[in-house]
Motif scaffolding. Structure first.
Motif, short mmCIF file in Angstrom:
data_model
loop_
_atom_site.label_atom_id
_atom_site.label_comp_id
_atom_site.label_asym_id
_atom_site.label_seq_id
_atom_site.Cartn_x
_atom_site.Cartn_y
_atom_site.Cartn_z
N PHE A 48 0.85 -1.18 0.00
CA PHE A 48 0.00 0.00 0.00
C PHE A 48 0.90 1.24 0.00
CE2 PHE A 48 0.79 -0.81 4.47
CZ PHE A 48 1.00 0.46 5.01
N THR A 59 5.53 3.89 0.65
CA THR A 59 5.10 2.53 0.32
C THR A 59 5.52 1.55 1.41
OG1 THR A 59 5.32 3.03 -2.04
CG2 THR A 59 5.16 0.70 -1.42
N GLU A 175 -5.43 -3.66 -8.24
CA GLU A 175 -5.20 -2.34 -7.66
C GLU A 175 -6.53 -1.77 -7.19
OE1 GLU A 175 -3.29 0.18 -10.46
OE2 GLU A 175 -1.37 -0.89 -10.39
N SER A 177 -8.24 1.48 -4.13
CA SER A 177 -7.94 2.53 -3.16
C SER A 177 -9.08 2.66 -2.17
CB SER A 177 -7.68 3.87 -3.86
OG SER A 177 -8.86 4.36 -4.46
N ARG A 180 -8.70 6.14 4.33
CA ARG A 180 -8.45 5.58 5.66
C ARG A 180 -9.35 6.20 6.72
NH1 ARG A 180 -4.21 8.33 8.73
NH2 ARG A 180 -3.20 10.02 7.55
N VAL A 202 -5.53 5.79 0.43
CA VAL A 202 -4.55 4.71 0.47
C VAL A 202 -4.69 3.89 -0.80
CG1 VAL A 202 -3.72 2.68 1.72
CG2 VAL A 202 -4.68 4.61 2.99
N GLU A 203 -3.62 3.78 -1.56
CA GLU A 203 -3.62 2.93 -2.76
C GLU A 203 -3.14 1.54 -2.38
OE1 GLU A 203 -0.98 5.91 -4.74
OE2 GLU A 203 -2.26 5.44 -6.46
N VAL A 204 -3.83 0.53 -2.89
CA VAL A 204 -3.51 -0.87 -2.60
C VAL A 204 -3.07 -1.56 -3.89
CG1 VAL A 204 -4.40 -3.05 -1.72
CG2 VAL A 204 -5.19 -0.90 -0.73
#
Length: 220
Positions: A48, A59, A175, A177, A180, A202-204
């Motif tokens: 993430f 990251t 991918e 997001s 949070r 938050v990018e996953v």
């Protein structure tokens, strides 16, 4: 155990090099059968990233997670996946050993791993968006809060078996997001109009290979 690891490594190298008469696997090509597949953690990554001060995307990753996939190439939208993440397995690779940044992020101000030892995901819908892509929506439970999250998933291909690999294997990239703050993680979010802090979004990023050990072993 060592022999199994060596065998799998050789199998992957064989596929990359086109060893012998084994053809290379085209992206998205697969003769893997329908069935129940389990994550091969040796070939899985869960990362993430978040915006840091507007200067970079910080990251980190989780090192312990598991997933189960009901796979059906003939009916992609009927497929389903569930996953669990060990919250305490967060790894930041913080360079100063005297400061335990992992403990800060898994502590009560952030993920609170002691109270919420698992993060879970259970798919609720799969919508095919292309020949090898789909949007997978599911319920993400993080820090005791459950919200819907959609992952953009690409099927990278697979096979029904290989002489040096036990069972069928398939692979995916995904991918998505989330915010949070939706899960009560508000510490450090910048004030409106500024970037002084750590971003809310938050990018996953996920890379995963799955195995079906019940598929017939290919002998030659």
């Amino acid at each position: 155990m060592e022999a199994d690891v060596i065998g799998r490594t050789i199998a992957m190298l064989a596929l990359l090099a086109g060893m012998g008469a084994q053809p290379a696997i085209a992206q998205g090509a697969s003769d893997a059968p329908a069935g129940n597949y389990a994550l091969d953690l040796a070939h899985g990554r869960l990362l993430f990233r978040v915006n840091h001060l507007g200067f970079s995307r910080y990251t980190a990753l989780f090192t312990r997670f598991d997933a189960a996939l009901v796979f059906d190439p003939a009916a992609p939208e009927s497929m389903s996946v569930t996953a669990t993440v060990d919250t305490a397995s967060l790894e930041t690779h913080y360079p100063d050993a005297s400061f335990d940044f992992n403990a800060i992020l898994t502590g009560p101000d952030f993920l609170d791993a002691a109270a919420f030892p698992q993060i879970t995901f259970a798919s609720t819908a799969v919508k095919q968006t292309g020949p090898q892509t789909a949007d997978v929506t599911g319920d993400l439970t993080l820090r005791g809060v459950t919200k819907p999250v959609t992952l953009n998933v690409t099927f990278n291909g697979g096979y029904a078996g290989h002489p040096l690999d036990a069972g069928a294997r398939i692979g995916f990239s995904a991918e998505g997001s989330l915010l949070r703050s939706d899960f009560g993680l508000t510490a450090g979010i910048p004030a409106p109009g500024t970037t002084m802090g750590v971003g809310d979004r938050v990018e996953v990023m996920i890379e995963a290979e799955f195995l079906n050990p019940d598929a017939p072993k290919v002998l030659e």
